[in-house]
Design a protein around this motif. Structure first.
Motif, PDB file in Angstrom:
ATOM      1  N   ARG A  88       0.838  -1.205   0.000  1.00  0.00           N
ATOM      2  CA  ARG A  88       0.000   0.000   0.000  1.00  0.00           C
ATOM      3  C   ARG A  88       0.875   1.258   0.000  1.00  0.00           C
ATOM      4  O   ARG A  88       0.606   2.230  -0.720  1.00  0.00           O
ATOM      5  CB  ARG A  88      -0.926  -0.002   1.227  1.00  0.00           C
ATOM      6  CG  ARG A  88      -2.046  -1.031   1.149  1.00  0.00           C
ATOM      7  CD  ARG A  88      -3.111  -0.755   2.200  1.00  0.00           C
ATOM      8  NE  ARG A  88      -2.597  -0.934   3.552  1.00  0.00           N
ATOM      9  CZ  ARG A  88      -2.700  -2.064   4.241  1.00  0.00           C
ATOM     10  NH1 ARG A  88      -3.266  -3.143   3.686  1.00  0.00           N
ATOM     11  NH2 ARG A  88      -2.227  -2.148   5.473  1.00  0.00           N
ATOM     12  N   SER A  90       3.965   1.477  -1.111  1.00  0.00           N
ATOM     13  CA  SER A  90       4.651   1.570  -2.401  1.00  0.00           C
ATOM     14  C   SER A  90       3.746   2.179  -3.460  1.00  0.00           C
ATOM     15  O   SER A  90       4.195   3.002  -4.275  1.00  0.00           O
ATOM     16  CB  SER A  90       5.127   0.180  -2.850  1.00  0.00           C
ATOM     17  OG  SER A  90       6.130  -0.324  -1.991  1.00  0.00           O
ATOM     18  N   ALA A  91       2.478   1.779  -3.475  1.00  0.00           N
ATOM     19  CA  ALA A  91       1.541   2.330  -4.455  1.00  0.00           C
ATOM     20  C   ALA A  91       1.359   3.835  -4.249  1.00  0.00           C
ATOM     21  O   ALA A  91       1.361   4.618  -5.210  1.00  0.00           O
ATOM     22  CB  ALA A  91       0.198   1.617  -4.350  1.00  0.00           C
ATOM     23  N   CYS A  94       4.545   5.710  -5.298  1.00  0.00           N
ATOM     24  CA  CYS A  94       4.723   5.677  -6.751  1.00  0.00           C
ATOM     25  C   CYS A  94       3.895   6.781  -7.410  1.00  0.00           C
ATOM     26  O   CYS A  94       4.391   7.504  -8.284  1.00  0.00           O
ATOM     27  CB  CYS A  94       4.320   4.311  -7.295  1.00  0.00           C
ATOM     28  SG  CYS A  94       4.680   4.078  -9.052  1.00  0.00           S
ATOM     29  N   VAL A 127       7.492   3.730 -12.791  1.00  0.00           N
ATOM     30  CA  VAL A 127       6.699   2.514 -12.556  1.00  0.00           C
ATOM     31  C   VAL A 127       7.526   1.268 -12.872  1.00  0.00           C
ATOM     32  O   VAL A 127       7.503   0.282 -12.127  1.00  0.00           O
ATOM     33  CB  VAL A 127       5.414   2.544 -13.401  1.00  0.00           C
ATOM     34  CG1 VAL A 127       4.573   1.302 -13.145  1.00  0.00           C
ATOM     35  CG2 VAL A 127       4.604   3.803 -13.100  1.00  0.00           C
ATOM     36  N   GLN A 200       2.113 -10.345  -2.851  1.00  0.00           N
ATOM     37  CA  GLN A 200       1.205  -9.707  -1.907  1.00  0.00           C
ATOM     38  C   GLN A 200       0.413 -10.747  -1.107  1.00  0.00           C
ATOM     39  O   GLN A 200       0.043 -10.516   0.044  1.00  0.00           O
ATOM     40  CB  GLN A 200       0.247  -8.778  -2.643  1.00  0.00           C
ATOM     41  CG  GLN A 200      -0.635  -7.955  -1.720  1.00  0.00           C
ATOM     42  CD  GLN A 200      -1.566  -7.047  -2.482  1.00  0.00           C
ATOM     43  OE1 GLN A 200      -1.837  -7.280  -3.662  1.00  0.00           O
ATOM     44  NE2 GLN A 200      -2.061  -6.014  -1.830  1.00  0.00           N
TER      45      GLN A 200
END
Length: 431
Positions: A88, A90-91, A94, A127, A200
């Motif tokens: 979460r 990392s998203a 990013c 990405v 994950q």
């Protein structure tokens, strides 16, 4: 370690080294083709824009892949509890990193229209780098060296294909190169998606900690603040490294010219290829083991540290001398007369090779347990030296001044890491 263990380790390092050499060759060839095809000014625009994106990119993920290696090395299978919060985070980071690059491209007062479009086209690179990093950490934990060797070749192979395509086309520009690099990054992210979904869900086949326990760990899933308290140092180190390494190229564009940035970008591409050797040994092969040995086999950890220092210093001296001798005839042959002054830059930067090889080995002691905060301070000091010296030297001495600033900054990095290891008695704490 038994004879069989040494044989397996040598085989794994050899495999990763061959893949690294292939990667370095593709990176070098891609830069060579782009530099010859685009010329100093267009290549400088592309290289400085890519350097800008590379400086921001580590914000995405914020060093969590490094923290993941440390968590599994320390906690074993119980570290599965960190997976979901880390994904979460990392998203979120990013998206934040992509937003920063786009905001700088659209709103930066010193960004011209050509640079603006180049930066936007390169944003997918962020990405792709996150995907490479996440899957790479999974493969290191699983000690799947063949898969890791293949995975690390994807990005340079894709970029070489872009450079070869531009060479064959009757027209080429920095925008075309940026578009190609962006498409390659998106393709790599798509290839990584199945592995990331598996990861994950806890699908890591961890090595070195025995079979997976029959019962899941009882520790609760950490919250965002707990994750931040454990991982911030790894994130800061990940952010500081590209600033330290790429600041010269970016500052040459804005304090000098696109052509100066292009010349320095060629020299930096060669140095990046040279630096792949110590990063292969420590980041791709030893790092997950060092985390484990620092907690569970401290005598081995100290032994590997001392042998690594000697080996890296000797190898660095030899490679640096070879680079200084080869640069005057290699550069004109490879890049053409337009980049002739790059040979002089490489002869200066060859002094960095033994410094970087040794600092990689010395700094490995600061990657384990709770010593990362010392590493962050050392990197912060060296980064400040690099940026301030470049700001002073570029207007006076151009690219050569930037190269000498880099040598001083590399010496500062080595000295500060050695001081941290000695001052805070890192090895003594591992007794």
């Amino acid at each position: 370690m038994s004879t069989e263990g040494w044989r397996r380790a040598a085989g794994a390092i050899g495999l990763l080294w061959l893949a690294t050499m292939a990667s370095a060759g593709m990176v070098f060839l891609a830069q060579l083709l782009l530099a010859r095809r685009l010329g100093p000014s267009e290549y400088g625009l592309f290289a400085s824009s890519l350097a800008t994106v590379t400086v921001v990119a580590p914000l995405a993920g914020f060093g969590l892949s490094q923290f993941r290696l440390k968590a599994y090395g320390t906690e074993g299978w119980a570290a599965d509890r960190w997976l979901r919060p880390a994904f979460r985070f990392s998203a979120f980071t990013c998206v934040l990193a992509v937003g920063i690059v786009i905001a700088w491209a659209l709103l930066g007062s010193v960004v011209d229209s050509e640079t603006r479009l180049t930066l936007v086209l390169l944003t997918p690179v962020i990405v792709g780098l996150v995907a490479i990093d996440l899957v790479g950490s999974k493969l290191r934990l699983e000690e799947r060296h063949k898969a890791l060797a293949g995975w690390q070749l994807l990005m340079p192979a894709g970029r070489l294909a872009v450079a070869a395509t531009l060479l064959a086309l009757p027209f080429a520009s920095a925008h075309g190169a940026a578009l190609g690099y962006g498409l390659v990054a998106l393709l790599i992210a798509a290839l990584a998606l199945p592995q990331l979904v598996l990861m994950q869900r806890g699908g890591i086949e961890l090595k070195g900690h025995g079979p997976r326990p029959a019962l899941p760990p009882s520790d609760p899933e950490p919250g965002a603040l707990q994750l931040w308290s454990q991982a911030w140092a790894y994130g800061m180190a990940a952010l500081l490294y590209p600033v330290f390494f790429q600041a010269s190229t970016v500052l040459l564009k804005y304090l000098g010219s696109n052509a100066q940035a292009g010349h320095y970008g060629v020299a930096l591409a060669v140095m990046m290829a040279v630096y792949l050797f110590p990063s292969t040994v420590y980041q791709k092969f030893l790092l997950s083991r060092l985390h484990r040995w620092a907690v569970h086999d401290k005598p081995r950890f100290r032994r590997v540290y001392r042998l690594g220092n000697l080996g890296m210093l000797g190898m660095g001296v030899m490679v640096g001398l070879a680079l200084a001798v080869a640069a005057p005839w290699l550069v004109p042959l490879a890049f053409g007369p337009k980049f002739g002054d790059v040979a002089g830059l490489l002869m200066i930067l060859s002094l960095c090779v033994p410094l970087r090889f040794l600092s990689t080995a010395v700094g490995s002691a600061l990657l384990t347990e709770n010593h990362m905060r010392y590493r962050v301070v050392a990197m912060l000091l060296a980064t400040l030296v690099a940026v301030l010296l470049n700001i002073w030297a570029i207007p006076r001495y151009g690219a050569a001044g930037s190269a000498w600033a880099t040598v001083v900054a590399e010496a500062a990095l080595l000295g500060s890491m050695w001081f941290a290891v000695r001052r805070f008695r890192v090895l003594e704490k591992s007794r």
